[in-house]
Design an enzyme around this catalytic site. Structure first.
Site, PDB file in Angstrom:
ATOM      1  N   TYR A 130       0.839  -1.183   0.000  1.00  0.00           N
ATOM      2  CA  TYR A 130       0.000   0.000   0.000  1.00  0.00           C
ATOM      3  C   TYR A 130       0.887   1.250   0.000  1.00  0.00           C
ATOM      4  O   TYR A 130       1.650   1.462   0.940  1.00  0.00           O
ATOM      5  CB  TYR A 130      -0.918   0.016   1.242  1.00  0.00           C
ATOM      6  CG  TYR A 130      -1.946  -1.108   1.304  1.00  0.00           C
ATOM      7  CD1 TYR A 130      -2.279  -1.869   0.176  1.00  0.00           C
ATOM      8  CD2 TYR A 130      -2.599  -1.401   2.501  1.00  0.00           C
ATOM      9  CE1 TYR A 130      -3.232  -2.879   0.242  1.00  0.00           C
ATOM     10  CE2 TYR A 130      -3.562  -2.415   2.567  1.00  0.00           C
ATOM     11  CZ  TYR A 130      -3.870  -3.151   1.439  1.00  0.00           C
ATOM     12  OH  TYR A 130      -4.817  -4.153   1.506  1.00  0.00           O
TER      13      TYR A 130
ATOM     14  N   LYS B 285      -0.985  -7.983  -3.035  1.00  0.00           N
ATOM     15  CA  LYS B 285      -2.352  -7.508  -2.805  1.00  0.00           C
ATOM     16  C   LYS B 285      -2.374  -5.991  -2.928  1.00  0.00           C
ATOM     17  O   LYS B 285      -1.590  -5.292  -2.283  1.00  0.00           O
ATOM     18  CB  LYS B 285      -2.792  -7.933  -1.405  1.00  0.00           C
ATOM     19  CG  LYS B 285      -4.156  -7.400  -1.024  1.00  0.00           C
ATOM     20  CD  LYS B 285      -4.658  -8.027   0.249  1.00  0.00           C
ATOM     21  CE  LYS B 285      -5.892  -7.287   0.729  1.00  0.00           C
ATOM     22  NZ  LYS B 285      -6.442  -7.800   1.957  1.00  0.00           N
TER      23      LYS B 285
HETATM   24  P1  FBP Z   1     -11.101  -5.182   3.290  1.00  0.00           P
HETATM   25  O1  FBP Z   1     -11.577  -6.068   2.172  1.00  0.00           O
HETATM   26  O2  FBP Z   1     -12.040  -5.209   4.456  1.00  0.00           O
HETATM   27  O3  FBP Z   1     -10.783  -3.793   2.800  1.00  0.00           O
HETATM   28  O4  FBP Z   1      -9.748  -5.807   3.822  1.00  0.00           O
HETATM   29  C1  FBP Z   1      -8.558  -5.707   3.106  1.00  0.00           C
HETATM   30  C2  FBP Z   1      -7.439  -5.187   3.992  1.00  0.00           C
HETATM   31  O5  FBP Z   1      -6.209  -5.193   3.313  1.00  0.00           O
HETATM   32  C3  FBP Z   1      -7.300  -5.946   5.312  1.00  0.00           C
HETATM   33  O6  FBP Z   1      -6.495  -7.061   5.189  1.00  0.00           O
HETATM   34  C4  FBP Z   1      -6.744  -4.891   6.214  1.00  0.00           C
HETATM   35  O7  FBP Z   1      -7.100  -5.051   7.535  1.00  0.00           O
HETATM   36  C5  FBP Z   1      -7.376  -3.646   5.707  1.00  0.00           C
HETATM   37  O8  FBP Z   1      -7.712  -3.847   4.353  1.00  0.00           O
HETATM   38  C6  FBP Z   1      -6.446  -2.484   5.874  1.00  0.00           C
HETATM   39  O9  FBP Z   1      -7.087  -1.369   5.387  1.00  0.00           O
HETATM   40  P2  FBP Z   1      -6.490   0.062   5.479  1.00  0.00           P
HETATM   41  O10 FBP Z   1      -5.012  -0.053   5.749  1.00  0.00           O
HETATM   42  O11 FBP Z   1      -6.781   0.645   4.136  1.00  0.00           O
HETATM   43  O12 FBP Z   1      -7.218   0.738   6.569  1.00  0.00           O
END
Ligand code: FBP
Length: 251
Positions: free
Chosen positions: A145, A176
């Protein structure tokens, strides 16, 4: 050693159920009376025929008997942070590869925030994890991310492709991504990942039908599937929704 990807995918495709939001976001934000219980979510993973469930080590340990009995492949997330943490994004390692393996994990996950001032710390933790996991034949899924000081003013869909490429460069088996932009941007991200497989995150809860449309888009991009959390276990009809998603992924 051969990396056993076959344990967490079927015919080159996959859907995973993510449940690390309790740590990342906290119970007030994401949970209700039902989905606060890990067993409720494990049951969705089983009945919804998910190819893996993502837990942090605490849940993997405390609910280990039920996880084993369910036969849902366990993916242990090795790092994490709370939503209370301030400062440049850093997700610290909380579990080792061998601990995850002892808990029955068939794959491990790790988050890297590219663009963060702490990026190199995460890269360095990841590098050790990747080496150890691959020695044991365990696939490595990396959540990449783009976040932090380094991404200010940058285009989010370009960063998505960058994240995908980083996944390939650092040796991840699956990367991912958070989706940004139209189908062409998503296709470009998948192309950028080369032989590293791409899965997209689910994101905040949307209407079930809208989510089905989103999954269609994801599959049209060439991705191998999704790792969804809130959109499934916050749904009123999670099993029905999972069936629809399955129908799209393996159509
Ligand atoms: P979701 O499908 O609920 O968005 O989950 C994906 C995910 O990557 C989870 O594994 C993680 O807890 C969450 O999103 C983190 O989201 P962010 O860092 O955007 O708050």
């Amino acid at each position: 050693m051969k990396i056993r990807l076959s344990k967490i995918m079927k015919k080159g495709k996959a859907m995973y159920l993510a449940y690390d939001q309790g740590l990342e976001h906290g119970p007030e934000m994401d949970f209700n009376d039902k989905n606060i219980d890990p067993l409720y979510v494990l049951d969705i993973a089983k009945r919804g025929k998910f190819n893996g469930i993502v837990f942090q080590k605490g849940i993997a340990e405390k609910y280990n008997n039920e996880i084993k009995k369910s036969k849902v492949p366990l993916i242990v997330k090795l790092n994490g942070k709370t939503s209370l943490y301030k400062g440049e994004p850093y997700s610290r390692q909380l579990c080792t590869v061998s601990e995850a393996k002892k808990l029955g994990a068939v794959a491990v996950g790790y988050t890297i925030y590219i663009g963060s001032e702490k990026e190199s710390k995460m890269m360095s933790e990841f590098e050790k994890i990747e080496r150890e996991a691959h020695k044991m034949g365990l696939p490595v899924i990396v959540w990449i991310y783009p976040r932090g000081a380094g991404i200010e003013g940058k285009d989010k869909s370009e960063l998505m492709a960058y994240a995908a490429r980083v996944g390939l460069e650092i040796g991840a088996d699956i990367v991912k991504l958070h989706p940004y932009g139209d189908l062409n941007k998503m296709k470009w991200a998948v192309k950028s990942a080369g032989r590293t497989k791409v899965i997209f995150a689910g994101g905040e809860k949307m209407d079930d039908n809208k989510f089905v449309g989103y999954v269609k888009n994801v599959m049209n991009s060439g991705a191998m599937g999704i790792a969804v959390g809130r959109n499934v276990w916050q749904s009123e009809k999670p099993i029905e929704l999972s069936e629809k998603i399955r129908g799209i992924i393996w159509k």
